[in-house]
Design an enzyme around this catalytic site. Sequence first.
Site, PDB file in Angstrom:
ATOM      1  N   ARG A  51      -7.609   7.230  -2.132  1.00 27.00           N
ATOM      2  CA  ARG A  51      -6.308   6.653  -1.793  1.00 27.00           C
ATOM      3  C   ARG A  51      -6.540   5.675  -0.637  1.00 27.00           C
ATOM      4  O   ARG A  51      -7.471   5.836   0.167  1.00 27.00           O
ATOM      5  CB  ARG A  51      -5.352   7.774  -1.376  1.00 27.00           C
ATOM      6  N   HIS A  52      -5.687   4.680  -0.515  1.00 33.01           N
ATOM      7  CA  HIS A  52      -5.832   3.716   0.589  1.00 33.01           C
ATOM      8  C   HIS A  52      -5.802   4.449   1.935  1.00 33.01           C
ATOM      9  O   HIS A  52      -5.297   5.587   2.024  1.00 33.01           O
ATOM     10  CB  HIS A  52      -4.679   2.696   0.529  1.00 33.01           C
ATOM     11  N   GLU A 126       0.826   2.038  -6.689  1.00 33.17           N
ATOM     12  CA  GLU A 126       1.555   3.272  -6.350  1.00 33.17           C
ATOM     13  C   GLU A 126       2.745   3.447  -7.306  1.00 33.17           C
ATOM     14  O   GLU A 126       3.194   2.464  -7.924  1.00 33.17           O
ATOM     15  CB  GLU A 126       2.036   3.148  -4.900  1.00 33.17           C
ATOM     16  N   ASN A 223       0.094   8.414  -5.812  1.00 32.55           N
ATOM     17  CA  ASN A 223       0.643   8.865  -7.094  1.00 32.55           C
ATOM     18  C   ASN A 223      -0.060   8.275  -8.307  1.00 32.55           C
ATOM     19  O   ASN A 223      -0.069   8.889  -9.371  1.00 32.55           O
ATOM     20  CB  ASN A 223       2.141   8.589  -7.152  1.00 32.55           C
TER      21      ASN A 223
END
Length: 304
Positions: A51-52, A126, A223
């Site tokens: 994830r970032h 996202e 997500n």
Amino acid sequence: MSKKAGPKRPTGPRRVRTRPRQRRSNGFDLRQKAVAAYPGENFQATLVFSRHGESEWNVANIFTGWVDVDLSEKGLGEAKGAGELLKADARCGELRKTWEERTCNLALEAADQLYVPTNKSWRLNERMYGGLTGLDKKETVVKHGAEQVQVWRRSFDIPPPPLEKDSKYHPSNEAKYKALDPKDVPDTECLKDTIARVMPYWEEAIVPELKAGKTVFVAAHGNSIRAIVKMIEGISDDVIPGLEIPTGTPLVYELDADLKPIASPLAVEPLKFGRYLGDAEKIKAAAEAVKNQTKAARGTGRCA
Ligand SMILES: O=C(O)[C@H](O)COP(=O)(O)O
């Protein structure tokens, strides 16, 4: 039959090797390591998610969705840290990423792998948060209640309210999405919708590289990663609300020849196959912090 003489070997002094034999690329060594680590599992390829790093809206506790925001100072450090962990553990052969390029570039730079071929797609974006985009998460709990916000955040098939088309946050008002087919531009998304738009990219842009035995690094969002992980891990619709993805933390899958995940003893529930790189306690706390982003201060009922 006499052996035909091969081409004449050039005479003269034998060339003395002056440099140590060039080590095979780490990718090969790490691949050998993975093959050796999973004897009998028919190891095929390594898939790494991250994830970032923490974004400025993560810090401000704002529903972000498709809005492109900068990383916080902490998030910049997380992205570099992800690269340092990758450097030791997974030589990337291919990179797939979202529009959020900061984390990818910082991670690959830290992993000395800026040369990795990259490809980006809106399909890894996202989940689009619809009418919640730009709203404070805790204030939204005060207005709508913790239960309703949890349904919007983590349910499988119940999306948040749609975003007005004339909102400054609606993707149709952003130049970078102008080329998309209007039917692909969402007003809101639940996880089920996110899975539906991520999977074509998984099949077309990630699976072929994994089948070729490459290590694929997917830098994406909480997500959109939950969407792919749900499919890989076979997590049910009623268990998936319990999966939180911490920022800037590599999640590694070793896959067999059928691209099925190989179980890892380092996996933490509800994961059975994926293993995070880094300090287990810190990772557990970071995932808990994601979950608690909507928790009001204890006893006040107000937002902390
Ligand atoms: O879009 C956002 O706000 C975050 O990146 C993900 O938020 P969530 O953890 O509340 O789904």
